[in-house]
Scaffold this motif. Structure first.
Motif, PDB file in Angstrom:
ATOM      1  N   MET A   1       0.843  -1.184   0.000  1.00  0.00           N
ATOM      2  CA  MET A   1       0.000   0.000   0.000  1.00  0.00           C
ATOM      3  C   MET A   1       0.886   1.245   0.000  1.00  0.00           C
ATOM      4  O   MET A   1       1.927   1.269   0.642  1.00  0.00           O
ATOM      5  CB  MET A   1      -0.897   0.001   1.234  1.00  0.00           C
ATOM      6  N   LYS A   2       0.409   2.248  -0.697  1.00  0.00           N
ATOM      7  CA  LYS A   2       1.138   3.502  -0.843  1.00  0.00           C
ATOM      8  C   LYS A   2       0.354   4.617  -0.187  1.00  0.00           C
ATOM      9  O   LYS A   2      -0.830   4.794  -0.461  1.00  0.00           O
ATOM     10  CB  LYS A   2       1.220   3.827  -2.341  1.00  0.00           C
ATOM     11  N   LEU A   3       1.010   5.387   0.674  1.00  0.00           N
ATOM     12  CA  LEU A   3       0.352   6.515   1.322  1.00  0.00           C
ATOM     13  C   LEU A   3       0.933   7.812   0.789  1.00  0.00           C
ATOM     14  O   LEU A   3       2.113   8.100   0.962  1.00  0.00           O
ATOM     15  CB  LEU A   3       0.540   6.465   2.838  1.00  0.00           C
ATOM     16  N   HIS A   4       0.087   8.601   0.141  1.00  0.00           N
ATOM     17  CA  HIS A   4       0.455   9.958  -0.262  1.00  0.00           C
ATOM     18  C   HIS A   4       0.272  10.817   0.984  1.00  0.00           C
ATOM     19  O   HIS A   4      -0.811  10.827   1.587  1.00  0.00           O
ATOM     20  CB  HIS A   4      -0.445  10.466  -1.384  1.00  0.00           C
ATOM     21  N   TYR A   5       1.324  11.529   1.356  1.00  0.00           N
ATOM     22  CA  TYR A   5       1.263  12.262   2.617  1.00  0.00           C
ATOM     23  C   TYR A   5       2.188  13.466   2.588  1.00  0.00           C
ATOM     24  O   TYR A   5       2.978  13.640   1.660  1.00  0.00           O
ATOM     25  CB  TYR A   5       1.648  11.331   3.774  1.00  0.00           C
ATOM     26  N   SER A   6       2.063  14.273   3.616  1.00  0.00           N
ATOM     27  CA  SER A   6       2.980  15.378   3.866  1.00  0.00           C
ATOM     28  C   SER A   6       3.510  15.172   5.277  1.00  0.00           C
ATOM     29  O   SER A   6       2.754  14.772   6.178  1.00  0.00           O
ATOM     30  CB  SER A   6       2.248  16.712   3.763  1.00  0.00           C
ATOM     31  N   GLU A   7       4.758  15.461   5.470  1.00  0.00           N
ATOM     32  CA  GLU A   7       5.411  15.265   6.765  1.00  0.00           C
ATOM     33  C   GLU A   7       4.683  15.973   7.899  1.00  0.00           C
ATOM     34  O   GLU A   7       4.580  15.462   9.002  1.00  0.00           O
ATOM     35  CB  GLU A   7       6.861  15.770   6.671  1.00  0.00           C
ATOM     36  N   LEU A  52      -4.596   6.803   0.360  1.00  0.00           N
ATOM     37  CA  LEU A  52      -4.013   5.465   0.443  1.00  0.00           C
ATOM     38  C   LEU A  52      -4.340   4.685  -0.818  1.00  0.00           C
ATOM     39  O   LEU A  52      -5.509   4.425  -1.110  1.00  0.00           O
ATOM     40  CB  LEU A  52      -4.558   4.721   1.667  1.00  0.00           C
ATOM     41  N   GLU A  53      -3.301   4.344  -1.572  1.00  0.00           N
ATOM     42  CA  GLU A  53      -3.474   3.488  -2.739  1.00  0.00           C
ATOM     43  C   GLU A  53      -3.323   2.041  -2.296  1.00  0.00           C
ATOM     44  O   GLU A  53      -2.281   1.647  -1.764  1.00  0.00           O
ATOM     45  CB  GLU A  53      -2.423   3.798  -3.811  1.00  0.00           C
ATOM     46  N   LEU A  54      -4.368   1.262  -2.501  1.00  0.00           N
ATOM     47  CA  LEU A  54      -4.349  -0.149  -2.121  1.00  0.00           C
ATOM     48  C   LEU A  54      -3.611  -0.963  -3.179  1.00  0.00           C
ATOM     49  O   LEU A  54      -3.397  -0.507  -4.301  1.00  0.00           O
ATOM     50  CB  LEU A  54      -5.778  -0.668  -1.946  1.00  0.00           C
ATOM     51  N   ASP A  55      -3.245  -2.184  -2.802  1.00  0.00           N
ATOM     52  CA  ASP A  55      -2.480  -3.031  -3.715  1.00  0.00           C
ATOM     53  C   ASP A  55      -3.254  -3.384  -4.983  1.00  0.00           C
ATOM     54  O   ASP A  55      -2.654  -3.682  -6.011  1.00  0.00           O
ATOM     55  CB  ASP A  55      -2.028  -4.308  -2.990  1.00  0.00           C
ATOM     56  N   ASP A  56      -4.596  -3.334  -4.914  1.00  0.00           N
ATOM     57  CA  ASP A  56      -5.389  -3.656  -6.106  1.00  0.00           C
ATOM     58  C   ASP A  56      -5.585  -2.452  -7.030  1.00  0.00           C
ATOM     59  O   ASP A  56      -6.296  -2.519  -8.025  1.00  0.00           O
ATOM     60  CB  ASP A  56      -6.746  -4.253  -5.716  1.00  0.00           C
ATOM     61  N   GLY A  57      -4.971  -1.303  -6.663  1.00  0.00           N
ATOM     62  CA  GLY A  57      -5.048  -0.118  -7.516  1.00  0.00           C
ATOM     63  C   GLY A  57      -6.123   0.879  -7.127  1.00  0.00           C
ATOM     64  O   GLY A  57      -6.136   1.996  -7.637  1.00  0.00           O
ATOM     65  N   THR A  58      -7.048   0.483  -6.251  1.00  0.00           N
ATOM     66  CA  THR A  58      -8.053   1.449  -5.801  1.00  0.00           C
ATOM     67  C   THR A  58      -7.441   2.360  -4.741  1.00  0.00           C
ATOM     68  O   THR A  58      -6.399   2.046  -4.161  1.00  0.00           O
ATOM     69  CB  THR A  58      -9.308   0.756  -5.221  1.00  0.00           C
ATOM     70  N   ALA A  59      -8.092   3.469  -4.501  1.00  0.00           N
ATOM     71  CA  ALA A  59      -7.569   4.421  -3.522  1.00  0.00           C
ATOM     72  C   ALA A  59      -8.653   4.785  -2.510  1.00  0.00           C
ATOM     73  O   ALA A  59      -9.839   4.823  -2.832  1.00  0.00           O
ATOM     74  CB  ALA A  59      -7.066   5.680  -4.221  1.00  0.00           C
TER      75      ALA A  59
END
Length: 194
Positions: A1-7, A52-59
């Motif tokens: 999983m990928k999290l787009h975030y700011s510090e 949060l981008e899930l492993d299946d490509g959904t967010a």
């Protein structure tokens, strides 16, 4: 999983705390909240973090949704009568974050466009909520208390002059105990200018 975030985002910090406590590994993707990158718009059409981008490509977007997803079936968001207390606490923490971010953004508008009444209103909302927390004395480790802790941590980095601890010893002591926990300290933002 990928999290787009700011510090420095308190919302993203909340997600990172929940991920750590639930044993989820996240690939962190830094996004600039002032100049939204195309990759964030591709994941979240609102261009907002956290996302949060899930492993299946959904967010999934909105920190509340992401945290509920990550905490599903755990003690952080139990079913039963305490669930609404937890969500009420989460709403209070998120409300403090909302007011603090509004105040921060208003301070970054050109001086002639700033609304001092709006800034004062946000400060009053924040301090009113922190006073209520001092009386309620948060306890346990839940989505609600994590939200509250992340909100108070954000006040420390963005508005130390607000001195939210003054006259609120119970919530200040509670926060200081939580701030010493490894999972919380690991997500502490590095204070950045501006």
């Amino acid at each position: 999983m990928k999290l787009h975030y700011s510090e420095t985002s308190p919302y993203a910090r909340k997600v990172r705390c929940v991920a750590t406590l639930t044993g989820r590994d996240l690939e962190l993707v830094t996004s600039d909240t002032w100049s939204v990158p195309d990759r964030l718009y591709q994941a979240n059409p609102l261009g907002k973090i956290p996302c949060l981008e899930l492993d299946d490509g959904t967010a999934l977007y909105d920190s509340r949704v992401i945290c509920e997803y990550l905490a599903e079936g755990t003690a952080l968001a139990p079913a039963g009568p305490d669930r609404w207390k937890i969500f009420r606490e989460a709403a209070l923490g998120d409300g403090i974050m909302d007011a603090a971010v509004e105040k921060f953004v208003e301070h970054h508008r050109p001086p002639a466009q700033q609304d001092p009444d709006w800034i004062d209103r946000q400060a009053r909302n924040i301090l009113s909520a922190v006073t209520a927390l001092d009386a309620a004395q948060p306890e346990g480790l839940t989505l609600g208390t994590i939200s509250i802790a992340c909100a108070l941590g954000y006040l420390d980095i963005r508005f130390p002059e607000m001195a939210w601890r003054e006259g609120r010893p119970a919530v200040a002591a509670w926060f200081d105990r939580l701030a010493a926990e490894a999972w919380f300290a690991a997500t502490a933002p590095v204070q950045q200018p501006g």
